[in-house]
Scaffold this motif. Structure first.
Motif, PDB file in Angstrom:
ATOM      1  N   PHE A 319      32.163  27.890  32.613  1.00 41.80           N
ATOM      2  CA  PHE A 319      33.571  27.514  32.658  1.00 41.80           C
ATOM      3  C   PHE A 319      34.359  28.224  31.555  1.00 41.80           C
ATOM      4  O   PHE A 319      35.451  28.751  31.777  1.00 41.80           O
ATOM      5  CB  PHE A 319      33.730  25.995  32.472  1.00 41.80           C
ATOM      6  CG  PHE A 319      33.664  25.220  33.761  1.00 41.80           C
ATOM      7  CD1 PHE A 319      34.741  25.254  34.647  1.00 41.80           C
ATOM      8  CD2 PHE A 319      32.553  24.470  34.081  1.00 41.80           C
ATOM      9  CE1 PHE A 319      34.693  24.527  35.842  1.00 41.80           C
ATOM     10  CE2 PHE A 319      32.494  23.756  35.268  1.00 41.80           C
ATOM     11  CZ  PHE A 319      33.567  23.787  36.153  1.00 41.80           C
ATOM     12  N   ASP A 320      33.777  28.219  30.370  1.00 44.38           N
ATOM     13  CA  ASP A 320      34.461  28.824  29.222  1.00 44.38           C
ATOM     14  C   ASP A 320      34.617  30.323  29.410  1.00 44.38           C
ATOM     15  O   ASP A 320      35.674  30.894  29.145  1.00 44.38           O
ATOM     16  CB  ASP A 320      33.670  28.558  27.934  1.00 44.38           C
ATOM     17  CG  ASP A 320      33.521  27.065  27.665  1.00 44.38           C
ATOM     18  OD1 ASP A 320      34.318  26.292  28.224  1.00 44.38           O
ATOM     19  OD2 ASP A 320      32.606  26.695  26.911  1.00 44.38           O
ATOM     20  N   TYR A 321      33.554  30.901  29.892  1.00 45.39           N
ATOM     21  CA  TYR A 321      33.581  32.348  30.081  1.00 45.39           C
ATOM     22  C   TYR A 321      34.671  32.741  31.075  1.00 45.39           C
ATOM     23  O   TYR A 321      35.493  33.629  30.809  1.00 45.39           O
ATOM     24  CB  TYR A 321      32.218  32.842  30.563  1.00 45.39           C
ATOM     25  CG  TYR A 321      32.226  34.298  30.926  1.00 45.39           C
ATOM     26  CD1 TYR A 321      32.239  35.277  29.932  1.00 45.39           C
ATOM     27  CD2 TYR A 321      32.264  34.700  32.260  1.00 45.39           C
ATOM     28  CE1 TYR A 321      32.276  36.621  30.255  1.00 45.39           C
ATOM     29  CE2 TYR A 321      32.305  36.042  32.598  1.00 45.39           C
ATOM     30  CZ  TYR A 321      32.312  37.005  31.592  1.00 45.39           C
ATOM     31  OH  TYR A 321      32.362  38.319  31.920  1.00 45.39           O
ATOM     32  N   ILE A 322      34.704  32.028  32.184  1.00 46.41           N
ATOM     33  CA  ILE A 322      35.676  32.364  33.225  1.00 46.41           C
ATOM     34  C   ILE A 322      37.100  32.064  32.775  1.00 46.41           C
ATOM     35  O   ILE A 322      38.036  32.818  33.043  1.00 46.41           O
ATOM     36  CB  ILE A 322      35.348  31.602  34.525  1.00 46.41           C
ATOM     37  CG1 ILE A 322      34.081  32.191  35.165  1.00 46.41           C
ATOM     38  CG2 ILE A 322      36.498  31.663  35.517  1.00 46.41           C
ATOM     39  CD1 ILE A 322      34.209  33.622  35.638  1.00 46.41           C
ATOM     40  N   ALA A 323      37.264  30.958  32.048  1.00 46.52           N
ATOM     41  CA  ALA A 323      38.607  30.632  31.565  1.00 46.52           C
ATOM     42  C   ALA A 323      39.119  31.731  30.636  1.00 46.52           C
ATOM     43  O   ALA A 323      40.293  32.109  30.682  1.00 46.52           O
ATOM     44  CB  ALA A 323      38.579  29.284  30.846  1.00 46.52           C
ATOM     45  N   LEU A 324      38.223  32.260  29.821  1.00 45.89           N
ATOM     46  CA  LEU A 324      38.619  33.366  28.933  1.00 45.89           C
ATOM     47  C   LEU A 324      39.003  34.608  29.737  1.00 45.89           C
ATOM     48  O   LEU A 324      39.997  35.283  29.431  1.00 45.89           O
ATOM     49  CB  LEU A 324      37.474  33.730  27.991  1.00 45.89           C
ATOM     50  CG  LEU A 324      37.389  32.980  26.674  1.00 45.89           C
ATOM     51  CD1 LEU A 324      36.254  33.564  25.833  1.00 45.89           C
ATOM     52  CD2 LEU A 324      38.703  33.052  25.905  1.00 45.89           C
ATOM     53  N   GLU A 325      38.196  34.876  30.759  1.00 49.07           N
ATOM     54  CA  GLU A 325      38.491  36.037  31.604  1.00 49.07           C
ATOM     55  C   GLU A 325      39.858  35.880  32.255  1.00 49.07           C
ATOM     56  O   GLU A 325      40.634  36.826  32.359  1.00 49.07           O
ATOM     57  CB  GLU A 325      37.414  36.191  32.687  1.00 49.07           C
ATOM     58  CG  GLU A 325      36.054  36.609  32.158  1.00 49.07           C
ATOM     59  CD  GLU A 325      36.064  38.009  31.552  1.00 49.07           C
ATOM     60  OE1 GLU A 325      36.358  38.967  32.288  1.00 49.07           O
ATOM     61  OE2 GLU A 325      35.799  38.128  30.337  1.00 49.07           O
ATOM     62  N   ASP A 326      40.126  34.661  32.709  1.00 54.37           N
ATOM     63  CA  ASP A 326      41.437  34.384  33.309  1.00 54.37           C
ATOM     64  C   ASP A 326      42.564  34.707  32.327  1.00 54.37           C
ATOM     65  O   ASP A 326      43.553  35.353  32.668  1.00 54.37           O
ATOM     66  CB  ASP A 326      41.541  32.905  33.730  1.00 54.37           C
ATOM     67  CG  ASP A 326      40.905  32.657  35.101  1.00 54.37           C
ATOM     68  OD1 ASP A 326      40.479  33.634  35.743  1.00 54.37           O
ATOM     69  OD2 ASP A 326      40.819  31.482  35.504  1.00 54.37           O
ATOM     70  N   LEU A 327      42.356  34.237  31.115  1.00 53.14           N
ATOM     71  CA  LEU A 327      43.399  34.445  30.109  1.00 53.14           C
ATOM     72  C   LEU A 327      43.588  35.929  29.777  1.00 53.14           C
ATOM     73  O   LEU A 327      44.693  36.380  29.519  1.00 53.14           O
ATOM     74  CB  LEU A 327      43.068  33.698  28.824  1.00 53.14           C
ATOM     75  CG  LEU A 327      43.593  32.268  28.694  1.00 53.14           C
ATOM     76  CD1 LEU A 327      43.331  31.758  27.297  1.00 53.14           C
ATOM     77  CD2 LEU A 327      45.081  32.171  29.019  1.00 53.14           C
TER      78      LEU A 327
END
Length: 928
Positions: A319-327
């Motif tokens: 989740f964290d990884y993807i949220a960062l990618e989104d940002l």
RNA sequence: GCGGGGGUGCCGGAGCUCGGAAAACGGGCAGGGCUUAGGACCCUGUGACUUAGUGUCUACGCGUGUUCGAAUCACGUCCCCCGCACCA
């Protein structure tokens, strides 16, 4: 063959004769078996019938073996399921209603299920009449009982007072679901009490406190060991958090979290709100690493889970990884300078498992929540079990150890705290968020008790536990089994907990000693003993022999109990391995003297659909009335017993069930045709007797070991095969055939009882019921394995001649068979004695005066015999000429050719020069 | 990770305790027969090659070892399934 007619006819005869009624008969040994009674939850499917069928087969067998059998049944109605169903009907749940309809439940009955009591009484009847009786189960229906019955509840209360006397009831802290409006509620898949969140798990989170000025922003995590990889914190900009005083500190957390904490004994006071967006961009001090990290916006944190704030470990949390990618795409400025930090090395993954799995599963955005959940689970599992720390103070330690160490350090240093929370939001029917409340007075049964556990373990060692593998597991299961909450508050059906008002005994704990109650239920049901009479005095007397009987009826019950107890077998599905069976055993050990402890457990696996366990929701479960019609009861029963070992899951396969139907029919017709064959002595009478005995013995031993599969295999296929061969070989000795078929039909009875009764009466003209006939005994037979040597010889010759026919491409008109000369058996003797050593065999043979005439042939002969040494090892010498002479008629019929038999040394004619090639049990053959 | 169970033809699975021509028994498929409309029944075949049969070779997850002989015993190794809880 009309299976349906047979079923009705013979079931009626059984009930009329009352052969299913268990009676004390002191002239016979007793046998007492129960199956784990079913939870009453609507229609059952073909999978449920597997265990019931085993029970009936076993008890039918025992009855025929001369035991007085007690085979009762009951209904497990406590818990929340009936209430849940009533609610679903009230709510007009389409899936549930359709499923009922598909199973033939009349519309008005379905309507009545709004009342759970109607629901229960309908299914009590349906289980009995539409399932059990329709399957021909010889259950003692006079004893049917429900866990909600008045007498049963008295019995449960007695049980709990006994547990209390044994000091096994304790009260201690427990965390469980609680609605601030409605009180204690059930969070389970049936979602009876709740609107959503049935799948939520109760988890203990670590609360990480991030210092920000004078206050703490608090994030919840299940993986405290990952603090070393924190890069930022996640906040939901679109929601309001609260600022709350917790003890002497000020925390920023979600409102739901504040509520939750209140119920977990915290000194907490909400001071005001904080908008999520206000936090975005601020920095806070990450605990454990003491590093400033930014607070960033994200959409995935749920205010109802944990604190609504999440620390970000993008190396290990998808989740964290993807949220960062989104940002990175939407607001690269915010994430500038954030780098993944390697913290854990797990099997199959590199430094950044989250990144790897997201790429592998092709996860692109935070919106793919389901895939992210799956990825998280996978990483968590692998990390937990195989991971090692590669950073921080516990570098080198396994994650499973480091997790607790890190958490304890953080808590000790005041940088963290802990809290119970659901894994997903749970909302009560009233609309309120469900919290986890700390109760300090939860009643437990103290299964962790050392003495109790050890006694149970010792005892289990001597029990008959099937399968063996489960027996191996049992000590581990008993050790692992800890204290278990045994009573509940809330909308559960069940017995009032006798020691404390307002509590209901929970449904596992009220289902542990119930085989004892079937002794009493007979008298409750016929009115001889009233529930009001069932005091502790009563139970102490009838079960433990303590005190005096108040009425003669009590003595009667006591006598019954002494006769039937202990229980011989408790049979249940594999779902019971880790809960029901251990508590069943431990409760017996806890409250009863050793002589009353159960002797055996039988666990069977499931019938699955083509895709996993048959379930109501997924469909695929064949309704029972329809299945009975299509396949017949006897075919289904045989299918369950034979299709696989009891300790293996089987996939339900309609085509396969049909093949059993056909196999049964074939056997019936075979029995019939054998009886009609013209009377004649045949050369295979001894052979068939011998082999029948072998199979009968094997089947009997198998049934004694609860191995229904081997027994069914011998009875349905093995004996059938032998009898077919017997018939083919011209067998028709009337007296023998009658005995054979008579024994065989009796062996059908446990598995295919309806067809057995039909054959018993229609074919054999017997008067009584085969269901209560004696299990067959062995034939008196002098024969030994050499009869098989002879018959094998006939079969082998037939096969060889066919091979030769094929190779020459023409049917045989005339066949000449040359039996080996006696001296070749002598030579074989030498080969056997030499045990494979050619030199020794040769030496001994050539010095044998009886072989002196054949010296020049010895070398090749010994070589050939030696190469077949292993085959000859256990072969008995037979007079091949006599055997084959009796089979020449048969062979010539089979081959439609003239068959002539010669001795090797008196060949008469030998156009193919085959006589000399003969070996013992391998005659020379010439086909013309 | 811990505990338990497993890896054998086209498939389900026997055989392993106690080493002795692996594939019983079922299913599927193919050929033939028999009747016919029964989800029938009866033969025969179903790793490869070879052949007038009683023959050769290959095969029980992988690798070693013990043995005259290993699916079976021992050691190592890989893989799969189930459970790990308060849910009946």
């Amino acid at each position: 063959m009309d299976f349906k007619a047979m079923e009705g006819k013979w079931q009626k005869a059984w009930w009329k004769a009352g052969i299913n009624d268990a009676e004390v008969d002191t002239s016979k040994p007793k046998y007492y078996l129960i199956f784990a009674y079913p939870g009453v939850s609507g229609p059952q499917h073909v999978g449920h019938m597997r265990g019931y069928t085993y029970s009936d087969v076993i008890t039918r067998y025992k009855r025929m073996k001369g035991f007085s059998v007690l085979f009762p049944a009951g209904f497990h109605a406590t818990g929340i399921a009936p209430v849940a169903y009533a609610k679903k009907i009230r709510d007009g749940d389409k899936q549930t209603i359709d499923y009922m309809k598909k199973n033939g439940v009349p519309e008005d009955a379905i309507g009545s299920f709004k009342d759970y009591k109607k629901f229960l009484s309908y299914w009590y009847k349906a289980y009995e009449n539409d399932y059990w009786r329709r399957f021909g189960f010889l259950i003692d229906y006079r004893r049917l009982t429900s866990t909600l019955g008045a007498g049963y509840q008295k019995f449960i209360q007695w049980q709990f007072r006994k547990l209390n006397e044994a000091n096994l009831l304790i009260q201690k802290d427990n965390y469980s679901a609680f609605c601030p409006n409605d009180g204690p509620i059930a969070v389970d898949a049936s979602e009876t009490d709740i609107k959503c969140g049935g799948k939520a798990e109760k988890l203990e989170f670590t609360l990480l406190k991030f210092k920000m000025g004078d206050e703490f922003v608090v994030a919840a995590t299940l993986r405290p060991e990952t603090v070393y990889g924190q890069t930022n914190m996640w906040v939901r900009p679109d929601i309001d958090y609260v600022r709350a005083r917790v003890g002497k500190e000020t925390w920023v957390i979600s409102r739901e979290c504040a509520d939750n904490l209140k119920y977990q004994d915290r000194d907490i006071e909400v001071l005001g709100t904080v908008k999520g967006e206000e936090l975005v961009g601020k920095k806070c001090l990450a605990p454990g690493v003491e590093r400033e990290i930014p607070i960033l916006p994200s959409s995935f944190p749920d205010p109802a889970v944990g604190t609504g704030l999440v620390t970000s470990v993008p190396s290990d949390a998808p989740f964290d990884y993807i949220a960062l990618e989104d940002l990175k795409r939407t607001n690269p400025e915010l994430v500038k300078g954030i780098e993944l930090i390697p913290i854990i090395k797990s099997r199959g993954y590199g430094d950044f498992p989250a990144k790897e799995i997201c790429e592998q599963m092709n996860i692109r955005s935070q919106n793919e929540a389901e895939k992210l959940e799956e990825a998280t689970k996978e990483i968590y599992k692998v990390g937990f079990h195989t991971g090692r720390m590669i950073t921080g103070p516990y570098e080198g330690k396994r994650v499973v150890e480091a997790k607790d160490l890190v958490r304890d350090d953080l808590i000790r240093d005041g940088k963290a705290d802990s809290m119970w929370s659901f894994s997903e939001p749970v909302v009560c029917r009233c609309g309120e968020h469900v919290v986890i409340k700390k109760f300090n007075d939860q009643w437990f049964i103290k299964y962790s008790d050392r003495e109790l556990t050890d006694k149970a373990k010792d005892y289990a060692e001597g029990m008959d536990i099937v399968p063996e593998g489960y027996k191996e597991e049992m000590p581990g299961v008993l050790d692992w089994f800890e204290d278990r909450p045994c009573a509940r508050q809330g909308s559960w059906l069940g017995t009032k907990f006798p020691l404390d008002d307002g509590w209901i005994v929970e449904p596992i704990s009220d289902s542990t000693l119930y085989p004892m109650y079937y002794i009493v239920s007979l008298y409750e049901n016929n009115g001889a003993i009233k529930p009001e009479e069932m005091t502790d005095e009563f139970f102490n007397y009838v079960y433990l022999g303590i005190g005096k009987p108040k009425r003669p009826e009590w003595e009667r019950v006591r006598k019954d109990f002494e006769y039937w107890y202990p229980l011989d077998v408790n049979l249940g599905g594999k779902e019971h391995k880790t809960v029901h069976f251990p508590v069943f055993l431990m409760n017996h050990v806890a409250v009863l003297p050793g002589v009353l402890w159960p002797r055996g457990l039988f666990v069977h696996w499931w019938v699955t659909g083509t895709a996993g366990k048959i379930s109501k929701s997924k469909g695929g479960a064949e309704p029972i009335p329809q299945a009975i019609k299509r396949y017949s009861v006897d075919a289904m029963r045989t299918y369950y017993c034979h299709v696989a070992q009891s300790s293996v899951d089987v996939a339900w396969d309609p085509d396969l069930v049909f093949t059993y139907k056909e196999a049964l029919r074939r056997n019936y017709l075979l029995a019939e045709s054998l009886l009609e064959a013209p009377d004649a002595r045949s050369p295979v009478d001894e052979w068939v007797k011998y082999n029948f005995n072998q199979r009968l013995e094997k089947a009997t031993l198998a049934l004694d070991d609860y191995d229904m599969r081997t027994a069914a295999d011998e009875i349905v296929y093995g004996i059938s095969r032998d009898l077919q061969w017997y018939k083919r070989r011209g067998g028709g000795n009337r007296k023998l055939v009658k005995a054979l078929v008579g024994k065989w039909i009796r062996m059908w009875a446990p598995f295919a009882p309806h067809m057995a009764e039909e054959a018993w009466h229609a074919l054999l003209k017997e008067k009584g019921l085969v269901s209560v006939a004696e299990w067959p005994s062995l034939f008196d037979s002098e024969a030994d394995a050499s009869v098989n040597s002879g018959e094998d010889l006939v079969q082998r010759i037939l096969g060889d001649i066919r091979d030769i026919e094929k190779i020459r491409g023409a049917k045989a008109k005339k066949v000449m068979v040359y039996v080996a000369a006696p001296w070749k058996w002598l030579a074989l003797g030498h080969v056997r004695n030499a045990n494979g050593n050619f030199g020794d065999a040769m030496k001994n043979a050539s010095s044998d005066p009886k072989l002196s005439d054949h010296k020049k042939l010895l070398s090749t002969l010994i070589k050939r015999l030696n190469s077949k040494m292993n085959w000859y090892r256990d072969k008995k010498e037979v007079d091949e000429f006599v055997v084959l002479n009796s089979a020449t008629h048969f062979l010539s019929e089979e081959l439609d050719a003239k068959v002539e038999l010669f001795h090797e040394d008196k060949p008469g004619e030998d156009p193919g020069h085959k006589a000399g090639a003969a070996l013992p049990l391998y005659p020379g053959i010439h086909v013309a």
